[in-house]
Design an enzyme around this catalytic site. Structure first.
Site, mmCIF file in Angstrom:
data_model
loop_
_atom_site.group_PDB
_atom_site.id
_atom_site.type_symbol
_atom_site.label_atom_id
_atom_site.label_comp_id
_atom_site.label_asym_id
_atom_site.label_seq_id
_atom_site.Cartn_x
_atom_site.Cartn_y
_atom_site.Cartn_z
ATOM 1 N N LYS A 145 5.031 -10.358 2.319
ATOM 2 C CA LYS A 145 4.268 -9.935 3.479
ATOM 3 C C LYS A 145 3.213 -8.892 3.152
ATOM 4 C CE LYS A 145 5.820 -6.491 6.004
ATOM 5 N NZ LYS A 145 6.042 -5.177 5.360
ATOM 6 N N HIS A 237 11.371 -8.165 8.979
ATOM 7 C CA HIS A 237 12.697 -7.634 8.675
ATOM 8 C C HIS A 237 13.660 -7.675 9.867
ATOM 9 C CE1 HIS A 237 10.570 -6.444 5.182
ATOM 10 N NE2 HIS A 237 10.129 -5.287 5.606
HETATM 11 C C1 BG6 Z 1 8.135 -2.577 4.258
HETATM 12 C C2 BG6 Z 1 7.220 -1.979 5.273
HETATM 13 O O1 BG6 Z 1 8.144 -3.960 4.369
HETATM 14 O O2 BG6 Z 1 9.445 -2.086 4.449
HETATM 15 C C3 BG6 Z 1 7.254 -0.464 5.211
HETATM 16 O O3 BG6 Z 1 5.886 -2.427 5.060
HETATM 17 C C4 BG6 Z 1 8.667 0.038 5.289
HETATM 18 O O4 BG6 Z 1 6.464 0.098 6.239
HETATM 19 C C5 BG6 Z 1 9.571 -0.690 4.298
HETATM 20 O O5 BG6 Z 1 8.670 1.433 5.014
HETATM 21 C C6 BG6 Z 1 11.034 -0.308 4.506
HETATM 22 O O6 BG6 Z 1 11.799 -0.848 3.474
HETATM 23 P P1 BG6 Z 1 13.175 -0.188 3.049
HETATM 24 O O7 BG6 Z 1 13.737 -1.120 2.023
HETATM 25 O O8 BG6 Z 1 12.874 1.170 2.519
HETATM 26 O O9 BG6 Z 1 14.005 -0.129 4.289
#
Ligand code: BG6
Length: 480
Positions: A145, A237
Site C-alpha cells: 500500500k 489494516h
Molecule cells: C502503516 C501506516 O501501514 O502502518 C502507518 O501507513 C502506520 O501510518 C503503520 O503507522 C502502523 O504499523 P505498525 O506495524 O507499527 O502497527
C-alpha cells in the site's frame, strides 16, 4: 522450514522501507537458516552504486535497525555476500540488461520482484519487467500500500499489474497479515472447537477493533496529508482484521479459500452511515507539535483519527456491530480486537444485579502480544459470595520461552512470496471491495469540506468518538 534458493530483486533498495524492514527481515531469515546463502538479493535503484556500496548501505541499515545482540559478525558477513546491486532506470531502458545479467539462468529457481518504490511506479515497473522478458517462469511481483486512493485508481492499478502478471503471481502486502497474533486469530478460531458456537450475534454483543498509535505522522506529512487515517489504516489494516474476525471458516487454509471468505465479509458490509463516523485531528500537548504543524498546512482537513461503526449484514453478524478506531498521537500504542459477549441472561447473585461484567475475548496485537479472556469469578476469601473480574491470560512471549524474539511481519511475508503462498496477501478483488465500501464516506465528507474534530495529544481521541458508543449503551475499552 528452509526455502529453495531464490533470486529477489528489490526495486527502491536504497529507500526507507527497504532499509528499515526488508533488509533486516532477509538477514534474520538467513541467520535462522531459512533463506539459503546461495539466494541472491539484488538491489535495484536509480543511484549509481556498485555491489560493495550497496553492501555498506545494508550493513549500516542492520546497525541502525537491529539490536547489537542480533548482529554477529559472521552472520552479517554471510548475509552481505548474498547481496548484489544494479543501477536501473525504472522508467527508461537504462540498466535492465545489467539486471538481467545479475539473475540466475536456472528456470527452476523462484524469482521475485519487490517494488519498494513510489506507487505511481508500480504499473510502469511491472510492465518493464514483462517487456524485458524477466517476468516469465513463474516470477512473482510484490507491492504494498497505498494500492490506489479510491476504487477507480485501485482498479486502474490492478489492470496495469494484470497486463504484466497473472493474479496468482501478484503479492499485495498488508503487513498486519504478517503479524504473529493476526495469524493466531485464525488458529484460535479454526483450530479450537470452543469458540465457534459462540462466534455470532446471538452470543456476541459487539466487536471493538482498536489500532492506537502514540506516534504522530513523523515527517511523513507529504504522504499522509490528504490521505488520512481512513485510507492509511481503515481501508487495509483494520478491514483485514475485521475480515479475519468475521469470516466463515474456510474449507482449508489455502490462499483462495481464505481470501474468498474475506471477500464475502467485505461485500456483506452495510453502507457506512455518515453519522456513525467520527474523524479527528491531534492538537496541543506538551512538547509534541499539532497535526497541522506536522503537516505544514494550517488548513489541513486530513484526519489523523477515525472511529466508526460497521455492520456485517449477514446471518452470523446481523445485530452485533463492529466498532473500529485508529489514530495517531493517542495515549498509548495499543492494538487489539475485543470480542465482547452478551451478559449472562439473569443474575442469581444478590447485590450483583446490574453489574456490567460481559465476558470478553481480547486478542492483543501489540505490544505484549497475547490473548486474554475476561471472566467473572468469586472474590477469593471468606467475605461471602461477592463477584469480581479475573483474566485468563496468555502471553505469547511466555509461551515462546527461550525464543523471545518475535519475528517481524516482513520476515514471514517475504518467505511466503518465495514459497509461492498467497494466503497472507490481499487479492485484487479484496482491495477493490474495501475501497468500494469506504469511498462514499470519504466522498461525502470531502464534498462537505468537513473539518475533523480536534483531540488532545495523549488523549484517547475526540469526545464524539465516545458518543458513538454511548448512544448504543456501550463503551470503548481504555487505551493504555
Ligand atoms: C502503516 C501506516 O501501514 O502502518 C502507518 O501507513 C502506520 O501510518 C503503520 O503507522 C502502523 O504499523 P505498525 O506495524 O507499527 O502497527
Amino acid at each position: 522450514v528452509p526455502v529453495d534458493p531464490f533470486d529477489l530483486v528489490v526495486f527502491g533498495a536504497t529507500g526507507d522501507l527497504a532499509r528499515r524492514k526488508l533488509i533486516p527481515a532477509l538477514y534474520h531469515r538467513m541467520r535462522d537458516g531459512q533463506a539459503p546463502e546461495s539466494a541472491r538479493i539484488v538491489g535495484a535503484a536509480r543511484s549509481e552504486m556498485d555491489a560493495d556500496g550497496f553492501r555498506r548501505m545494508a550493513e549500516e541499515a542492520l546497525e541502525e535497525f537491529l539490536p547489537a545482540a542480533e548482529r554477529d559478525r559472521a552472520s552479517v558477513a554471510r548475509f552481505l555476500a548474498m547481496l548484489d546491486y544494479r543501477a536501473v532506470d525504472a522508467m527508461g531502458d537504462g540498466g535492465w540488461d545489467g539486471l538481467s545479467d545479475a539473475l540466475s539462468c536456472d528456470a527452476g529457481r523462484p524469482r521475485a520482484f519487490y517494488l519498494s518504490v513510489a506507487p505511481k511506479l508500480f504499473g510502469p515497473i511491472a510492465g518493464r519487467i514483462a517487456a524485458q522478458g524477466l517476468g516469465g517462469d513463474g516470477a512473482r511481483i510484490v507491492v504494498e500500500k497505498p494500492l490506489g486512493r479510491d476504487l477507480a485508481s485501485a482498479r486502474a492499478l490492478n489492470a496495469q499489474l494484470a497486463e504484466a502478471f497473472d493474479e496468482s503471481r501478484i503479492y499485495r502486502i498488508d503487513h498486519y497479515l504478517g503479524k504473529e497474533t493476526v495469524q493466531n486469530l485464525m488458529a484460535l478460531r479454526f483450530a479450537n472447537a470452543l469458540f465457534e458456537p459462540l462466534w455470532n450475534a446471538r452470543h456476541v454483543d459487539h466487536v471493538q477493533i482498536t489500532v492506537a498509535e502514540s506516534v504522530g505522522i513523523e515527517g511523513r506529512g507529504p504522504y499522509y496529508d490528504g490521505v488520512g487515517a481512513m485510507r492509511d489504516m481503515v481501508q487495509n489494516h483494520l478491514l483485514q482484521l475485521l475480515c479475519l474476525t468475521a469470516m466463515e471458516p474456510p474449507a482449508r487454509f489455502s490462499a483462495d479459500t481464505v481470501r474468498d471468505e474475506k471477500l464475502k465479509v467485505l461485500r456483506a458490509l452495510a453502507p457506512l452511515d455518515p453519522r456513525e463516523i467520527v474523524r479527528g485531528q491531534y492538537r496541543n500537548g506538551g512538547n509534541a507539535t499539532s497535526y497541522i504543524d506536522d503537516a505544514g498546512d494550517p488548513d489541513s482537513r486530513t484526519e489523523s483519527y477515525v472511529a466508526l461503526k460497521a455492520e456485517v449484514a449477514n446471518w452470523r453478524w446481523s445485530g452485533a456491530p463492529f466498532y473500529l478506531r485508529t489514530g495517531k498521537r493517542l495515549r498509548a500504542r495499543m492494538s487489539e480486537i475485543a470480542i465482547v459477549f452478551k451478559e449472562a441472561p439473569h443474575s442469581i447473585f444478590p447485590g450483583d444485579e446490574g453489574a456490567e461484567r460481559p465476558n470478553m475475548l481480547v486478542i492483543r496485537l501489540q505490544p505484549d502480544e497475547g490473548i486474554t479472556l475476561a471472566m467473572t469469578i468469586k472474590d477469593p476469601g471468606p467475605g461471602g459470595m461477592r463477584l469480581t473480574d479475573a483474566n485468563l491470560d496468555m502471553t505469547f512471549a511466555q509461551k515462546l520461552g527461550a525464543m523471545t524474539r518475535m519475528p517481524d511481519a516482513y520476515e514471514r511475508l517475504v518467505m511466503d512470496v518465495i514459497r509461492g503462498d498467497q494466503t497472507l496477501f490481499m487479492r485484487g478483488d479484496e482491495v477493490e471491495a474495501a475501497w468500494a465500501w469506504i469511498d462514499p464516506a470519504i466522498a461525502a465528507w470531502e464534498a462537505a469540506s468537513e473539518k475533523p474534530r480536534p483531540y488532545d495529544i495523549g488523549s484517547s481521541g475526540p469526545e464524539d468518538a465516545l458518543m458513538l458508543m454511548h448512544r448504543d449503551h456501550r463503551r470503548w475499552r481504555e487505551i493504555k
